[in-house]
Write a protein that holds these residues in place. Structure first.
Motif, PDB file in Angstrom:
ATOM      1  N   ASN A  11       0.855  -1.170   0.000  1.00  0.00           N
ATOM      2  CA  ASN A  11       0.000   0.000   0.000  1.00  0.00           C
ATOM      3  C   ASN A  11       0.902   1.233   0.000  1.00  0.00           C
ATOM      4  O   ASN A  11       1.841   1.321   0.796  1.00  0.00           O
ATOM      5  N   ALA A  25       1.030   3.227   3.313  1.00  0.00           N
ATOM      6  CA  ALA A  25       1.721   2.483   4.374  1.00  0.00           C
ATOM      7  C   ALA A  25       3.231   2.547   4.180  1.00  0.00           C
ATOM      8  O   ALA A  25       3.985   2.716   5.142  1.00  0.00           O
ATOM      9  N   ASP A  58     -14.544   7.971   4.053  1.00  0.00           N
ATOM     10  CA  ASP A  58     -13.941   6.780   4.650  1.00  0.00           C
ATOM     11  C   ASP A  58     -14.027   5.623   3.654  1.00  0.00           C
ATOM     12  O   ASP A  58     -14.476   5.778   2.516  1.00  0.00           O
ATOM     13  N   ASP A 117     -15.682  -3.660   2.765  1.00  0.00           N
ATOM     14  CA  ASP A 117     -14.482  -4.487   2.663  1.00  0.00           C
ATOM     15  C   ASP A 117     -13.848  -4.290   1.281  1.00  0.00           C
ATOM     16  O   ASP A 117     -14.507  -4.451   0.257  1.00  0.00           O
ATOM     17  N   ASP A 134     -11.696  -6.108  -0.239  1.00  0.00           N
ATOM     18  CA  ASP A 134     -11.393  -7.339  -0.962  1.00  0.00           C
ATOM     19  C   ASP A 134     -12.160  -7.357  -2.288  1.00  0.00           C
ATOM     20  O   ASP A 134     -13.384  -7.176  -2.304  1.00  0.00           O
ATOM     21  N   LYS A 159      -4.513   7.632   3.149  1.00  0.00           N
ATOM     22  CA  LYS A 159      -4.381   7.424   4.597  1.00  0.00           C
ATOM     23  C   LYS A 159      -5.722   7.484   5.305  1.00  0.00           C
ATOM     24  O   LYS A 159      -5.872   6.934   6.397  1.00  0.00           O
ATOM     25  N   ARG A 172      -8.301   6.085   3.987  1.00  0.00           N
ATOM     26  CA  ARG A 172      -8.971   4.943   3.348  1.00  0.00           C
ATOM     27  C   ARG A 172      -9.960   5.411   2.286  1.00  0.00           C
ATOM     28  O   ARG A 172     -10.982   4.754   2.019  1.00  0.00           O
ATOM     29  N   GLU A 179      -4.494   3.454   9.898  1.00  0.00           N
ATOM     30  CA  GLU A 179      -4.501   2.076  10.374  1.00  0.00           C
ATOM     31  C   GLU A 179      -5.135   1.181   9.311  1.00  0.00           C
ATOM     32  O   GLU A 179      -5.921   1.638   8.486  1.00  0.00           O
ATOM     33  N   ALA A 180      -4.766  -0.079   9.343  1.00  0.00           N
ATOM     34  CA  ALA A 180      -5.386  -1.111   8.506  1.00  0.00           C
ATOM     35  C   ALA A 180      -5.291  -0.822   7.016  1.00  0.00           C
ATOM     36  O   ALA A 180      -6.142  -1.231   6.236  1.00  0.00           O
ATOM     37  N   LEU A 181      -4.258  -0.068   6.586  1.00  0.00           N
ATOM     38  CA  LEU A 181      -4.078   0.166   5.163  1.00  0.00           C
ATOM     39  C   LEU A 181      -3.768  -1.158   4.477  1.00  0.00           C
ATOM     40  O   LEU A 181      -2.999  -1.966   4.985  1.00  0.00           O
ATOM     41  N   ALA A 182      -4.365  -1.383   3.293  1.00  0.00           N
ATOM     42  CA  ALA A 182      -4.292  -2.704   2.685  1.00  0.00           C
ATOM     43  C   ALA A 182      -3.894  -2.642   1.222  1.00  0.00           C
ATOM     44  O   ALA A 182      -4.156  -1.654   0.526  1.00  0.00           O
ATOM     45  N   ASP A 193      -6.762  -1.862  -1.056  1.00  0.00           N
ATOM     46  CA  ASP A 193      -7.260  -0.497  -1.259  1.00  0.00           C
ATOM     47  C   ASP A 193      -7.010  -0.103  -2.717  1.00  0.00           C
ATOM     48  O   ASP A 193      -6.005  -0.503  -3.320  1.00  0.00           O
TER      49      ASP A 193
END
Length: 537
Positions: free
Chosen positions: A7, A10, A54, A58, A60, A93, A95, A176-179, A182
């Motif tokens: 990401n 991240a 935001d 999900d 995915d 950042k 999301r 947080e939880a950056l993927a 995304d």
């Protein structure tokens, strides 16, 4: 980070933690360290979060259709500047997903992209406020306006917030939880129809478009060691080639340097900035940028001894121009990239006129039913396999057409026509969308343009068609002279073309202009060229 990719935001956070005092962005007298950019982008993320923007579901890809985005969208309606890079990083950042907007759009075109993308926020330079004001009443989804002061003195739009004031008062949002799932979204330029938003997983974007490989720790460790990378993207960030170059530098721990003139390409400004800032890599858009740079280098000396790489993409960088660049800048390595918004980087060329394909590049037959083998004489389609985009935002039909499944493998086919040569290299012929059918023969405009610009008197050229009773369409060349050159006779120019082109490819007529019209990214305006060819402009 999962082993299926990375990401961008991240990686930026992690690199900022290990090189906080290194310069991250240099622009117009402003010098921002990695610590400062990390703080500013966290604050921008906080502004977006406070406005309710935001991640909506999900990320995915299996959780929804491939043409759907799980994010709220932040439109970037800006000239080049630190705020553009901050806008992308801050959105990710939070999301959200950033949306690139062509700042040349008139009101109707702007409204289309903001509506098509479902933009919930717009970050814009003050000079664009009047055009944005025209369309806002028809865009109820937009709920946050951040206006960037550009020295024009234009007042804030109703309800808008000054960008710097917003950052100064917002609490920083620690991401947080950056993927890797995304999304990265890139809107195409609309040269082959209305602009379309290409949806990439960030993990796939980083691997395919930027060549990012290795574990998270390995990438951060390499970035900490690499202290001399200073890149200057000369094209507008609103197009992928320029901000890909900037993101590539950032995930490598480098410094992004911007010219003092942010609103247009100025060869003298670019070269002076390269000299002053000891730039090591310069990104341009083919001959339209390279030729003015060469003219300026001939007009006065520049110390470019630190310039090691010249990266080009988005337009042809002809062999004679490559040779002149390497003569002017000893030791220069030219990286000529062949790719698109839908495929990423597919092949790379150097001094030779052909391209060496990447491992995931393929050439498909004209009917898109099979792969061609090296040496096949058929003109094919350049395609990409492996880590390709998910689809076009909100458009299942175009997603299916551009990303077909062949023998169980998903391909991305952007529209470039090529030949796969016997040695495995690729000969680029041109975009199918600007192919001219004259007397039943197909002519690629770019092929003729390269021959024309090889003439010593011609500074720039664009090829279009006009109706013909005999041929259906006939080729017309719109050409601009080099500074202080004398225009050759039409017959002499035809004779020049005949040395490299079959007779049916040689222009039937020439139109001389003071300047060939191109986008700020150097891409030819074929609609303008067709009007000139027809005598309508």
């Amino acid at each position: 980070m999962a082993d299926d990719g990375h990401n961008v935001a991240a990686l930026h956070e992690a690199i900022a933690a290990v090189v906080p005092d290194r310069e991250c962005v240099v622009a117009g007298g402003r010098r921002l360290t990695w610590r400062q950019v990390a703080d500013r982008t966290r604050r921008l993320a906080g502004v977006l979060a406070d406005a309710g923007l935001d991640l909506r579901r999900d990320p995915d890809p299996g959780a929804g259709d491939p043409w759907e985005s799980p994010h709220d969208h932040v439109a970037l309606y800006l000239h080049n500047g630190p705020e553009y890079l901050e806008g992308m990083l801050g959105a990710w950042k939070a999301r959200c997903a950033a949306i690139n907007v062509n700042y040349r759009y008139v009101a109707g075109e702007l409204a289309y992209v903001l509506r098509d993308s479902g933009a919930a926020a717009v970050v814009y330079h003050a000079s664009f406020a009047p055009t944005l004001a025209e369309v806002l009443p028809d865009l109820p989804a937009v709920r946050l306006l951040l206006q960037v002061d550009d020295g024009t003195g234009i007042a804030l739009l109703p309800g808008a917030i000054d960008y710097e004031q917003a950052l100064a008062t917002a609490p920083p949002l620690v991401p947080e939880a950056l993927a890797a799932d995304d999304r990265y979204i890139l809107y195409t330029g609309g040269t082959t129809g209305m602009p379309k938003g290409v949806l990439w997983r960030q993990g796939d974007f980083l691997a395919t478009c930027l060549g990012v490989r290795g574990t998270h720790a390995e990438i951060v460790e390499a970035a900490a060691r690499r202290s001399g990378l200073r890149t200057l993207p000369a094209a507008p960030f609103m197009h992928g080639a320029a901000h890909w170059n900037a993101i590539s530098a950032l995930v490598s721990g480098g410094t992004v340097v911007l010219p003092d003139q942010p609103t247009r390409f100025d060869a003298a400004d670019v070269l002076a900035t390269c000299e002053r800032e000891r730039v090591s890599a310069l990104q341009i858009v083919g001959d339209p940028f390279a030729r003015p740079l060469l003219e300026e280098m001939g007009a006065r000396p520049y110390d470019l001894s630190h310039l090691r790489f010249l990266l080009s993409g988005g337009a042809v960088l002809s062999a004679p121009v490559k040779a002149r660049l390497m003569e002017r800048i000893p030791g220069l390595r030219i990286v000529d990239v062949l790719g698109s918004s839908e495929t990423g980087r597919q092949a790379v060329g150097g001094a030779e006129p052909t391209f060496r394909p990447g491992d995931d590049a393929a050439v498909l037959s004209g009917d898109r039913r099979r792969r061609l083998s090296p040496g096949d004489d058929e003109v094919g389609w350049l395609a990409q396999v492996g880590r390709v985009p998910l689809g076009y935002l909100g458009d299942p039909a175009k997603t299916a057409a551009t990303f077909p499944v062949i023998d169980g493998v998903r391909h991305a086919v952007a529209g470039d026509r090529v030949r796969l040569l016997a040695d495995g290299s690729i000969e680029l012929l041109g975009r199918d969308s600007v192919t001219i059918n004259t007397g039943g023969e197909k002519v690629f405009a770019e092929e003729v343009e390269q021959v024309l610009t090889a003439h010593p008197a011609i500074a720039d050229a664009i090829v279009a068609s006009r109706p013909s009773e005999r041929w259906g369409q006939e080729i017309v060349a719109i050409v601009a002279l080099r500074r202080d050159a004398e225009a050759p006779a039409d017959d002499a120019l035809r004779a020049h073309c005949h040395t490299s082109l079959a007779g049916y490819k040689v222009p039937k007529a020439f139109r001389w202009v003071d300047r060939v019209v191109r986008s700020p990214a150097g891409k030819p305006d074929y609609a303008w060229a067709r009007a000139v060819a027809a005598g309508d402009a």
